[in-house]
Design a protein around this motif. Structure first.
Motif, PDB file in Angstrom:
ATOM      1  N   ARG A  70      18.414 -67.742  50.241  1.00 17.36           N
ATOM      2  CA  ARG A  70      19.360 -68.521  51.031  1.00 17.36           C
ATOM      3  C   ARG A  70      20.177 -69.435  50.128  1.00 17.36           C
ATOM      4  N   LEU A  71      21.425 -69.685  50.540  1.00 13.08           N
ATOM      5  CA  LEU A  71      22.293 -70.531  49.731  1.00 13.08           C
ATOM      6  C   LEU A  71      21.748 -71.943  49.612  1.00 13.08           C
ATOM      7  N   GLY A  72      21.079 -72.420  50.660  1.00 13.57           N
ATOM      8  CA  GLY A  72      20.553 -73.774  50.624  1.00 13.57           C
ATOM      9  C   GLY A  72      19.419 -73.972  49.650  1.00 13.57           C
ATOM     10  N   THR A  73      18.814 -72.895  49.167  1.00 10.56           N
ATOM     11  CA  THR A  73      17.688 -73.007  48.239  1.00 10.56           C
ATOM     12  C   THR A  73      18.096 -72.729  46.798  1.00 10.56           C
ATOM     13  N   LEU A  74      19.358 -72.435  46.536  1.00  9.03           N
ATOM     14  CA  LEU A  74      19.779 -72.115  45.179  1.00  9.03           C
ATOM     15  C   LEU A  74      19.839 -73.373  44.323  1.00  9.03           C
ATOM     16  N   PRO A  85      24.297 -72.749  54.549  1.00 15.32           N
ATOM     17  CA  PRO A  85      23.066 -72.778  53.735  1.00 15.32           C
ATOM     18  C   PRO A  85      22.026 -71.763  54.168  1.00 15.32           C
ATOM     19  N   ALA A  86      22.101 -71.273  55.404  1.00 12.18           N
ATOM     20  CA  ALA A  86      21.129 -70.277  55.862  1.00 12.18           C
ATOM     21  C   ALA A  86      21.543 -68.855  55.521  1.00 12.18           C
ATOM     22  N   ARG A  87      22.754 -68.662  54.988  1.00 10.19           N
ATOM     23  CA  ARG A  87      23.216 -67.329  54.651  1.00 10.19           C
ATOM     24  C   ARG A  87      22.654 -66.908  53.302  1.00 10.19           C
ATOM     25  N   MET A 111      22.239 -71.505  39.673  1.00  8.31           N
ATOM     26  CA  MET A 111      22.427 -70.308  40.504  1.00  8.31           C
ATOM     27  C   MET A 111      23.669 -70.442  41.384  1.00  8.31           C
ATOM     28  N   ASP A 112      23.910 -71.661  41.873  1.00  7.13           N
ATOM     29  CA  ASP A 112      25.086 -71.883  42.704  1.00  7.13           C
ATOM     30  C   ASP A 112      26.368 -71.636  41.915  1.00  7.13           C
ATOM     31  N   ARG A 113      26.403 -72.080  40.664  1.00  5.72           N
ATOM     32  CA  ARG A 113      27.588 -71.838  39.842  1.00  5.72           C
ATOM     33  C   ARG A 113      27.776 -70.351  39.542  1.00  5.72           C
ATOM     34  N   ARG A 136      30.442 -60.131  60.063  1.00  4.56           N
ATOM     35  CA  ARG A 136      29.463 -60.528  59.049  1.00  4.56           C
ATOM     36  C   ARG A 136      29.245 -62.035  59.046  1.00  4.56           C
ATOM     37  N   ARG A 137      30.281 -62.792  59.338  1.00  6.11           N
ATOM     38  CA  ARG A 137      30.107 -64.239  59.441  1.00  6.11           C
ATOM     39  C   ARG A 137      29.227 -64.580  60.632  1.00  6.11           C
ATOM     40  N   LEU A 138      29.438 -63.893  61.756  1.00  8.46           N
ATOM     41  CA  LEU A 138      28.691 -64.191  62.979  1.00  8.46           C
ATOM     42  C   LEU A 138      27.233 -63.774  62.869  1.00  8.46           C
ATOM     43  N   LEU A 139      26.986 -62.590  62.314  1.00  7.14           N
ATOM     44  CA  LEU A 139      25.632 -62.035  62.312  1.00  7.14           C
ATOM     45  C   LEU A 139      24.875 -62.317  61.013  1.00  7.14           C
ATOM     46  N   GLY A 140      25.513 -62.995  60.076  1.00  3.72           N
ATOM     47  CA  GLY A 140      24.864 -63.254  58.792  1.00  3.72           C
ATOM     48  C   GLY A 140      23.881 -64.402  58.809  1.00  3.72           C
ATOM     49  N   VAL A 141      23.826 -65.182  59.894  1.00  4.15           N
ATOM     50  CA  VAL A 141      22.894 -66.289  60.008  1.00  4.15           C
ATOM     51  C   VAL A 141      22.103 -66.130  61.299  1.00  4.15           C
TER      52      VAL A 141
END
Length: 583
Positions: free
Chosen positions: A125-129, A87-89, A133-135, A339-344
């Motif tokens: 952020r994904l958690g705020t979509l 959700p933070a990405r 927007m998520d779809r 990108r997975r490691l540094l994306g959050v």
């Protein structure tokens, strides 16, 4: 061509399977809707097609099952549920990470954000979509690899009527380019508006496989639903009066004394039943899907109220095609992992917290004057099982696989968590690099803090600096790998952290107890004996380094880490082989 053959899910205990011997096809160039009420087995059927759930049957995507396809993202684009991401990405970071996994250029993320209408929300952020927007972002993830087949689970859920029209236009455009589209829905009217073919299932079994025109004629016409204990008598009376009045009325007899009357109204049927003394238990107007109907038909031609054909849906803009095939090579999973490691921000926060705790402990240890310099530099008091940097490396290693299970970003491509060796090696390499960086940074920061607080006389380079550095780096890397492998085996971040702490708390005391007895043999001279067995002769100067490495490994902590890593590697290989055998 998508061909699903004999799909049957594994039943739980004494329950019937959610999907039972389901067979159908989704032809290319057409939109196919998998229709069924909630709980009818639509999602389970898709998961069986994608080899995400265990069961029987096989699904061919242009003649090949999914596990035989070298680049799944190039062949199949999938949307199941919400966007499976941290959700933070950010939305752009999520797509760029998946671009690295699919081997496509990172610039495609911006192209797809533009296509799905999220160009201005890439940094959100994904958690705020919102749900809509998520779809949209989920659809962008499905289109990343420019796939031939789209498999979408209720893609219109949460969308407004205008967004639904846009989505259906996008699916129509993909089909018009020769692609295959299969999507699920529980709304028969939506299926009739958007699909070329409708596959109806109920309780996991195939009910009907129809062209949209036949589906609309047999399942969507306005009708009057009548339930009476004298269904045959009422049907005969209604037909007789329709012929006398020269009206087009069709009566269909169904199960449980139920009639469906097309071309009439509740008032007319009620009056007819009253005049002939027929009791009526149910009388209602219906338009929609009520399940399979029998073939009994009455006199007179039925009135066809066919909804708007799918071809009238406005075609939306497709993303540009990818000019080259997805890239191969070791850098592809490494880019994904970086990108997975540094994306959050979690990684940065953990590193900052580790360095801050390390500095504080180092300064406090130096104040007593009893701790040796190596313990000061790594901030390892006797009361802690591990120094902060080693524990932080283990925590980051546990998160590297734990997040794959908690937020399975690659679930659509290949199983719940990717078990391909390339991704495992990428995680091992990246986690080792992060561990070495954290170990080096902690030593440098601690040394500078000690020099600043107590002066430069306290910090001196020890005579055995090289063996100490190797031992310290090995401890950090070993903790990172222990956390990574344990999280991969037990599918939980907490299990990875527990495995890291178990090394000094449980395994090291056990190794010390085993090695506490007197030794009658010594390993002195091992490098020279190894030289005699080797074909290539190495310089004599390397004997000292080889012996130092042997001493590091034979320390209780080194032995404990080696044992733990060996056990975790064997467990990981076993679970991987068992997962492959299930396919």
């Amino acid at each position: 061509m998508l061909q699903a053959i004999g799909l049957t899910s594994t039943p739980r205990r004494d329950l019937s399977p959610a999907v039972d011997d389901l067979t159908f096809e989704a032809p290319p160039g057409r939109v196919t809707a998998l229709l069924g009420a909630p709980g009818s087995g639509k999602t389970t059927a898709l998961r069986l097609m994608l080899e995400l759930d265990s069961g029987r049957g096989v699904t061919y995507f242009r003649g090949r099952p999914l596990h035989r396809i070298g680049h799944p993202a190039r062949e199949v684009g999938v949307l199941l549920g919400d966007v499976p991401g941290h959700p933070a990405r950010t939305a752009r970071g999520q797509l760029r990470m998946l671009c690295a996994a699919a081997g496509v250029p990172a610039s495609r993320a911006d192209d797809l954000l533009e296509v799905v209408g999220l160009a201005g929300l890439g940094d959100q952020r994904l958690g705020t979509l919102s749900v809509g927007m998520d779809r949209r972002l989920g659809l962008a993830s499905a289109l990343l690899g420019d796939p031939h087949t789209l498999v979408l689970d209720n893609p219109a859920e949460g969308l407004s009527p205008r967004e639904r029209s846009w989505l259906h236009g996008l699916l129509r455009a993909h089909a018009s380019e020769g692609g295959t589209v299969l999507h699920t829905t529980s709304d028969p009217k939506e299926a009739a508006r958007t699909a070329d073919r409708v596959v109806t299932i109920d309780d996991g079994r195939l009910v009907a496989d129809q062209d949209v025109a036949d589906f609309s004629h047999t399942r969507l016409r306005p009708r009057v639903a009548v339930r009476t204990p004298h269904a045959a008598r009422l049907a005969s009376v209604v037909r007789r009066e329709a012929r006398a009045a020269q009206r087009s009325v069709e009566v269909v007899a169904e199960e449980s004394n139920r009639l469906s009357v097309y071309g009439s109204s509740c008032a007319e049927i009620g009056d007819t039943a009253y005049r002939h003394g027929v009791p009526v238990h149910q009388l209602a107007d219906e338009t929609g899907d009520t399940g399979p109907v029998s073939a009994s038909a009455g006199a007179g031609a039925g009135v066809r109220a066919v909804p708007r054909p799918a071809s009238s849906v406005a075609i939306s803009e497709l993303p540009p095609p990818i000019p080259v095939r997805p890239a191969r090579g070791p850098l592809r999973p490494v880019r994904y992992e970086l990108r997975r490691l540094l994306g959050v921000r979690t990684t940065t926060m953990i590193m900052a917290a580790v360095l801050a705790v390390s500095v504080g402990l180092s300064v406090l240890l130096a104040r007593s004057g009893r701790a040796p310099l190596p313990d000061l530099l790594v901030a390892w008091p006797d009361l802690l099982p591990l120094p902060p940097a080693a524990f932080g490396a283990g925590l980051l290693g546990a998160l590297s696989f734990g997040d794959e299970f908690r937020y399975p970003a690659l679930a659509a491509g290949r199983g719940t968590v990717p078990r391909r060796l390339g991704l495992l090696f990428a995680k091992l390499v990246v986690s080792a690099g992060v561990a070495v960086f954290l170990a080096t940074a902690s030593v440098l920061v601690d040394a500078e803090a000690l020099r600043l607080v107590y002066g430069g006389d306290l910090v001196e380079v020890p005579a055995n600096a090289a063996p100490l550095a190797v031992s310290w780096a090995g401890l950090a890397v070993g903790c990172a790998w222990a956390g990574l492998l344990a999280a991969g085996v037990f599918r939980l971040t907490g299990a990875g952290v527990a495995a890291v702490l178990a090394v000094p708390v449980l395994v090291v005391p056990l190794v010390q107890w085993l090695l506490s007895g007197p030794s009658a043999r010594s390993i002195v001279g091992l490098p020279s004996r190894l030289r005699e067995l080797a074909w290539l002769q190495w310089p004599y100067e390397t004997d000292r380094w080889a012996m130092a490495a042997v001493r590091v490994v034979t320390q209780p902590v080194g032995v404990a880490l080696s044992l733990s890593l060996s056990a975790l590697i064997c467990a990981y290989v076993f679970t991987s082989l068992r997962g492959r055998a299930r396919w």
